[in-house]
Design an enzyme around this catalytic site. Structure first.
Site, PDB file in Angstrom:
ATOM      1  N   ASP A   9      50.062  74.974 177.589  1.00 43.38           N
ATOM      2  CA  ASP A   9      50.298  75.473 176.344  1.00 43.38           C
ATOM      3  C   ASP A   9      50.387  74.298 176.019  1.00 43.38           C
ATOM      4  O   ASP A   9      50.270  73.245 175.540  1.00 43.38           O
ATOM      5  CB  ASP A   9      52.030  76.094 176.421  1.00 43.38           C
ATOM      6  CG  ASP A   9      52.137  76.622 174.819  1.00 43.38           C
ATOM      7  OD1 ASP A   9      50.915  77.114 174.600  1.00 43.38           O
ATOM      8  OD2 ASP A   9      53.050  75.724 174.254  1.00 43.38           O
ATOM      9  N   ASP A  11      50.119  74.786 171.548  1.00 41.65           N
ATOM     10  CA  ASP A  11      51.317  74.892 169.355  1.00 41.65           C
ATOM     11  C   ASP A  11      52.588  74.687 170.854  1.00 41.65           C
ATOM     12  O   ASP A  11      53.434  74.896 171.296  1.00 41.65           O
ATOM     13  CB  ASP A  11      51.639  76.222 169.388  1.00 41.65           C
ATOM     14  CG  ASP A  11      50.138  76.108 169.048  1.00 41.65           C
ATOM     15  OD1 ASP A  11      49.430  75.201 168.002  1.00 41.65           O
ATOM     16  OD2 ASP A  11      49.111  77.539 168.708  1.00 41.65           O
ATOM     17  N   ASP A 183      56.552  75.860 176.053  1.00 36.37           N
ATOM     18  CA  ASP A 183      57.922  75.220 175.390  1.00 36.37           C
ATOM     19  C   ASP A 183      58.434  76.727 174.779  1.00 36.37           C
ATOM     20  O   ASP A 183      59.130  77.129 174.669  1.00 36.37           O
ATOM     21  CB  ASP A 183      58.119  75.139 173.900  1.00 36.37           C
ATOM     22  CG  ASP A 183      57.062  75.506 173.054  1.00 36.37           C
ATOM     23  OD1 ASP A 183      55.796  76.217 173.016  1.00 36.37           O
ATOM     24  OD2 ASP A 183      57.884  75.875 171.925  1.00 36.37           O
TER      25      ASP A 183
END
Ligand code: MG
Length: 240
Positions: A9, A11, A183
């Site tokens: 991922d 961001d 996250d």
């Protein structure tokens, strides 16, 4: 068994989103003040309101994150008319500042440098390709990234399997060849789990036993990106 590809991922996994976002909003505000004469707190509220409306209306699509739509909505709410020039000025100032303010998390470049020797590296991200390409470039990640899959390209967001399957297709591998690091438990972990890709949650807060259902459980939890190197070593040793 040896993994072949690492899915990341972007961001809040490779860099911290919030500080860059806050700086971008602060840079946008003088234009808002000049053109609309509203205080900063009201601007923040209007931005969040416009954002949540667009999110709701375009749920699950890349466009739900498009700042040009947020600013257009904010201006139409405040000035009761379309203002192309101001909208674009806010949009460009926002991203120019955001891109300049991004900082990679600890150990990201060094880790990618090591991983690149052995694995294909793919970024898997919910946003438009245009902006994510700019971020990758600006963060200096280009030499380490083999492929990018955005929700704009896939037509739907994580945790939908399409995002993950498109990434596997680009490399030409099967789910067990890959490992996903992100996250967001609901997007990155659930999405990877749903197609049989090993999942790694990067978080300072959560513990593995707080996930009640199996499909929500990350296979691994790390606090910092370099920990992924040890996990990959362990996988190599255990599953020969
Ligand atoms: Mg994220």
């Amino acid at each position: 068994m040896m993994k072949k590809a690492i899915l990341f991922d972007l961001d809040d996994t490779l860099y911290d989103y919030e500080p860059a976002h806050q700086k971008a909003l602060k840079a946008v505000y003088p234009i808002v003040e000049k053109e609309m004469g509203i205080p900063f707190k009201k601007f923040e509220r209007l931005f969040d309101l416009s954002k949540s409306e667009i999110h709701r209306e375009l749920a699950g699509t890349a466009s739900s994150h498009n700042r040009v739509l947020y600013f257009q909505r904010l201006i139409e709410k405040t000035l009761k008319t379309l203002e192309p020039k101001i909208t674009l000025k806010l949009y460009n100032t926002y991203w120019d500042t955001f891109l300049k303010s991004m900082k990679l998390k600890k150990g990201v470049l060094q880790t990618l440098k090591k991983l690149k020797k052995e694995f294909k590296i793919i970024i898997l991200s919910d946003l438009t390709a245009h902006i994510q390409l700019k971020k990758i470039n600006k963060l200096g990640l280009t030499p380490y990234i083999d492929f990018l899959v955005t929700s704009e390209e896939a037509g739907i967001e994580k945790p939908h399997p399409s995002m993950f399957l498109l990434a596997l297709n680009k490399v030409g591998i099967l789910p067990f060849d890959a490992i996903m690091i992100g996250d967001n438990p609901n997007k990155d972990v659930e999405g990877a789990n749903s197609v049989g890709i090993d999942s790694v949650l990067i978080s300072n807060k959560v513990k593995r036993n707080q996930f009640s259902e199996d499909y929500k459980k990350p296979d691994y939890i790390i606090k910092e990106i370099p920990e992924i190197l040890r996990i990959l070593e362990d996988i190599k040793k255990v599953k020969k």
